[in-house]
Design a protein around this motif. Sequence first.
Motif, short mmCIF file in Angstrom:
data_model
loop_
_atom_site.label_atom_id
_atom_site.label_comp_id
_atom_site.label_asym_id
_atom_site.label_seq_id
_atom_site.Cartn_x
_atom_site.Cartn_y
_atom_site.Cartn_z
N ALA A 22 -0.05 -1.94 13.48
CA ALA A 22 0.64 -3.04 12.79
C ALA A 22 -0.37 -4.08 12.31
O ALA A 22 -0.25 -4.61 11.18
CB ALA A 22 1.67 -3.68 13.72
N LYS A 33 -3.49 -3.53 11.55
CA LYS A 33 -4.21 -2.94 10.41
C LYS A 33 -3.37 -3.06 9.14
O LYS A 33 -3.91 -3.33 8.05
CB LYS A 33 -4.54 -1.47 10.70
N TRP A 34 -2.05 -2.85 9.28
CA TRP A 34 -1.16 -3.00 8.13
C TRP A 34 -1.21 -4.44 7.61
O TRP A 34 -1.30 -4.66 6.39
CB TRP A 34 0.27 -2.64 8.53
N TYR A 90 5.72 0.52 9.09
CA TYR A 90 4.26 0.44 9.17
C TYR A 90 3.67 1.70 9.80
O TYR A 90 2.44 1.83 9.93
CB TYR A 90 3.81 -0.81 9.94
N SER A 105 0.81 -1.22 0.00
CA SER A 105 0.00 0.00 0.00
C SER A 105 0.85 1.28 0.00
O SER A 105 0.40 2.31 -0.49
CB SER A 105 -0.93 0.00 1.21
N SER A 106 2.07 1.21 0.54
CA SER A 106 2.91 2.41 0.65
C SER A 106 3.93 2.54 -0.47
O SER A 106 4.55 3.59 -0.62
CB SER A 106 3.65 2.42 1.99
N GLU A 122 -4.41 -5.16 5.75
CA GLU A 122 -4.47 -4.50 4.45
C GLU A 122 -3.51 -5.10 3.43
O GLU A 122 -3.82 -5.15 2.24
CB GLU A 122 -4.17 -3.01 4.62
N ASN A 123 -2.35 -5.56 3.87
CA ASN A 123 -1.28 -5.90 2.93
C ASN A 123 -0.93 -7.38 2.82
O ASN A 123 -0.25 -7.77 1.88
CB ASN A 123 0.00 -5.14 3.33
N PRO A 129 -0.04 6.19 9.94
CA PRO A 129 0.43 5.33 8.84
C PRO A 129 1.64 5.95 8.14
O PRO A 129 1.81 7.18 8.15
CB PRO A 129 -0.78 5.25 7.90
#
Length: 583
Positions: free
Chosen positions: A212, A214-215, A79, A53-54, A218-219, A94
């Motif tokens: 972390a 949530k990261w 993260y 995502s980043s 998502e990923n 984030p």
Amino acid sequence: MYSKVVSLVFAACFSVALTNKYRENSEESFDRKESELSSSVFIEYKNPLIDISSGKIQGRVLETVDQQKVYFAFQGIPYAQPPVGNLRFSEPLPPINWNDTLLTVQDGPRCIQFISIAGSEDCLYLNVFTPKLPRKDVKEQNKDLLLPVMVWVYGGTFVNGEATVKSFSPDYLIEEDVIIVTFNYRVGVFGFLSTGDYAATGNWGLKDQILALKWVKENIQKFSGDPDKITLFGQSAGAACVSLLIQSPLATGLFHGAIMQSGSALNSWAHAQFPRKSAFAIGRLLDIKTNDSSVLIEQLRKIDHRTLQTTSTSTNLGETIFHNPLDGLVFAPTAEVHHPGAVFANKSHEALKDGNINRVPIIIGFNSQEAIPFVDVLKYLKPYLATYDLFATRLVTDSLNIKSFIIKLVLARLIRLKYFGLIPIVFSTSQLTQFVSDDQFVRPIYEYVRQSSKYNPAYFYIFSYEGPLGVDGKKRNQPGVGHSEDNNYLWNRDTNIKNPPTEDLLTRKRLVKFWTNFAKTANPTPEFDPILQNVTWSPTNIKGMVYLNISSNLQMNTDFSKYSIKFWNFIFNSYGEQPYDTY
């Protein structure tokens, strides 16, 4: 002066002993060199790239130590934004996106540690270890082929800990086809300072953990992980964190199973004793003259991290001396004032009793004699131990909420006679070990299982296998399995003994199997397995407390007589004043 020096030494030793027998590591990461891989593997998988995502990240390929199973390591992935400046004592944010490919082939810097200025405030990084990556020629992954994910929360008395391959290399777990995520979170003053109001609500380390997760949610599918099959697991303070996230509405839906090794939200050391008092004590030492929380935090953000850490260490040691360390820590989680970003704002025992927790299956347990490493330190500090003979009410846990000094004296006598008889505590090594094990670990964990089993499937265990792998090949001073020994059976640690005995290897295989089976199926024994002696690990319940004894033989058991459960139930039922927070 002598007693003051002894007390200082005790405080330091107690804190260090409570950190998983923590060893200072160099800032260098432990790297397995790519040259150790077979050339064919290296050529096929060299420079794995993933678009998260980043931004894009590049990892490396490794092999496990036992089966030489190929896996992919992405280390030092940010993260969160660095929690520095105005982000110190704040919720993590984030990360900012990057444009170039980020090289993620070594551990990120660890967070600042206790009795040390080593580490960095810029430490919010995580690692992902996966045995497979998505095929580049397939646009949409088959969800049935995604792997379960296990996210590790390290322990360290909330003042130490690091997510490095030196301490937590995932080889044995990876060999069971799961994805492992480890991450750093803030500890000590940076992770748990609180003013008890809106100026600094506290629990920054727990908020790091939530971000972390949530990261990961998502990923993780980018790494072939199933975002709907995430198991959170931790040991000691890490287990207490897992327990508090089960209690937290902010973590709802972020994980689907939990494993707690030697810790829970009900342990007295899982909560700060006097967070506001500690915060202002640090301010006074730094010549910040104010009674205003906002002014205090504004000024503390301006202090360089080395000075702040050194000052907080002095506060930690001083308060450990003058307050009973059996009743809680200086820097630890704390119930927050009610606000939308609160990790938890209620009493832990009440939340658990009333079912105000997330609904996830759990594995939880303790080692057969948790207190061994602490008592091994305390026996060299007999002048400090003598204070428990002189002031016996220190044996009475604050979890009981007893205000009457007379009742405390009565209970102190009961507890003293139960565990020590007429022998001075200072000369009672084995009795002291049993008392500290019961008081600091067994009683609160047993109660956690008892209450949580009303709402969640709860697989209870006692780890009692006494192998050389658990003690790094050293001689045992007492019978029983001490705090943190179980970690050596889950992780390929730099300090593990080489070529452990066959029975140790079997125990390691079993523990890894139980944990990864649970991550895959929410059941540690989904089918008969000869390696697991075809045992069926049944969940416990409030009416019939059963546990799996993990030793040379695997057996379901109901016998808790060694741990004086009935005695403590009598104490709490007869003298305790509800509502309870810890237990």
